[in-house]
Design an enzyme around this catalytic site. Structure first.
Site, PDB file in Angstrom:
ATOM      1  CE  LYS A  16      -4.440   0.302   2.208  1.00 13.89           C
ATOM      2  NZ  LYS A  16      -5.156   0.147   3.470  1.00 13.89           N
TER       3      LYS A  16
HETATM    4  C1  E4P Z   1      -8.537   0.826   3.417  1.00 12.55           C
HETATM    5  O1  E4P Z   1      -7.693   0.141   2.931  1.00 12.55           O
HETATM    6  C2  E4P Z   1      -8.446   1.469   4.721  1.00 12.55           C
HETATM    7  O2  E4P Z   1      -7.745   0.595   5.565  1.00 12.55           O
HETATM    8  C3  E4P Z   1      -9.787   1.667   5.382  1.00 12.55           C
HETATM    9  O3  E4P Z   1     -10.844   1.242   4.544  1.00 12.55           O
HETATM   10  C4  E4P Z   1      -9.995   3.011   5.974  1.00 12.55           C
HETATM   11  O4  E4P Z   1     -11.251   3.024   6.603  1.00 12.55           O
HETATM   12  P1  E4P Z   1     -11.658   4.127   7.673  1.00 12.55           P
HETATM   13  O5  E4P Z   1     -11.877   5.412   6.946  1.00 12.55           O
HETATM   14  O6  E4P Z   1     -12.922   3.596   8.276  1.00 12.55           O
HETATM   15  O7  E4P Z   1     -10.527   4.222   8.652  1.00 12.55           O
END
Ligand code: E4P
Length: 215
Positions: free
Chosen positions: A83
């Site tokens: 990521k």
């Molecule tokens: C995606 O890869 C992120 O880890 C996640 O969906 C972020 O979600 P949040 O906005 O609820 O923290």
């Protein structure tokens, strides 16, 4: 639509995997911090439970640092997808990693222009953060729709991974729009499954089953 689970909690991952409903996992530094365990230890455990793409995020913000971290993560297991944040240095890292055959999930996407550039850089996945856009009175689902359309218009192969999903309606809308993947927290996966008529129906069947005479 593929379903990934958005958590670093190994018990939640085991539970969803046992139901056979998840195709992969996404984590981020906040989710890993919640476990109170070392990052690599958590990743090793996840890789043992799920045979599918597992997103692990870099914490460097410069090109060299991101590429270095990404190579280490990618070597840990063939299922690791790195990521990378959607910043200029991040896109440079994505280009290099893509050329090396390392898959990337470009994260923190909040606009269609960001998503277009991430796809041009060679991202494997783009993660539009639906819930966080909704939180500031925007329309997160509109971004998912825009990305799906843009990628279809130009045959871009980057997969739209609907992220920051907060409730079942987000999951339904993402699937109707044609998102390739939705990454969903464990709690919301259970909500997708829940229906009061199923519970009432089961209760009645079990009550009636007790009235059946023994043969
Ligand atoms: C995606 O890869 C992120 O880890 C996640 O969906 C972020 O979600 P949040 O906005 O609820 O923290």
């Amino acid at each position: 639509m593929q379903i990934f689970i958005d958590t670093a909690d190994i018990e939640e991952i085991r539970d969803a995997a046992a139901m056979g409903v998840i195709d992969g996992v996404t984590t981020n530094p906040s989710l890993v911090a919640k476990t109170g365990r070392p990052f690599q230890e958590v990743l090793v455990d996840i890789c043992e439970v799920v045979d599918g793409p597992i997103s692990a995020e870099v914490v460097a913000t410069d090109y060299e640092g991101m590429v270095k971290e990404a190579r280490v993560l990618a070597k840990m297991h063939e299922n690791i997808v790195v990521k990378i944040p959607l910043i200029p240095e991040g896109l440079k890292a994505v280009r290099t990693l893509t050329d090396e055959g390392i898959r990337t999930n470009v994260t923190l996407c909040f606009s269609p222009t960001q998503g277009l550039l991430a796809a041009k850089a060679g991202a494997t996945y783009i993660s539009p953060f639906i819930g966080r856009i909704d939180d500031i009175a925007g329309n997160g689902m509109e971004l998912v729709e825009q990305l799906v359309t843009i990628y279809q218009n130009y045959g871009l192969t980057t997969q739209v991974l609907a992220a920051s999903i907060r409730h079942p309606v987000h999951a339904v809308q993402a699937s109707l729009i044609g998102a390739d993947v939705a990454t969903i927290p464990h709690k919301v996966i259970l909500q997708l499954l829940k229906h009061p008529l199923t519970d009432i129906g089961l209760e009645r069947f079990l009550a009636d089953a007790k009235k059946i005479p023994a043969g």
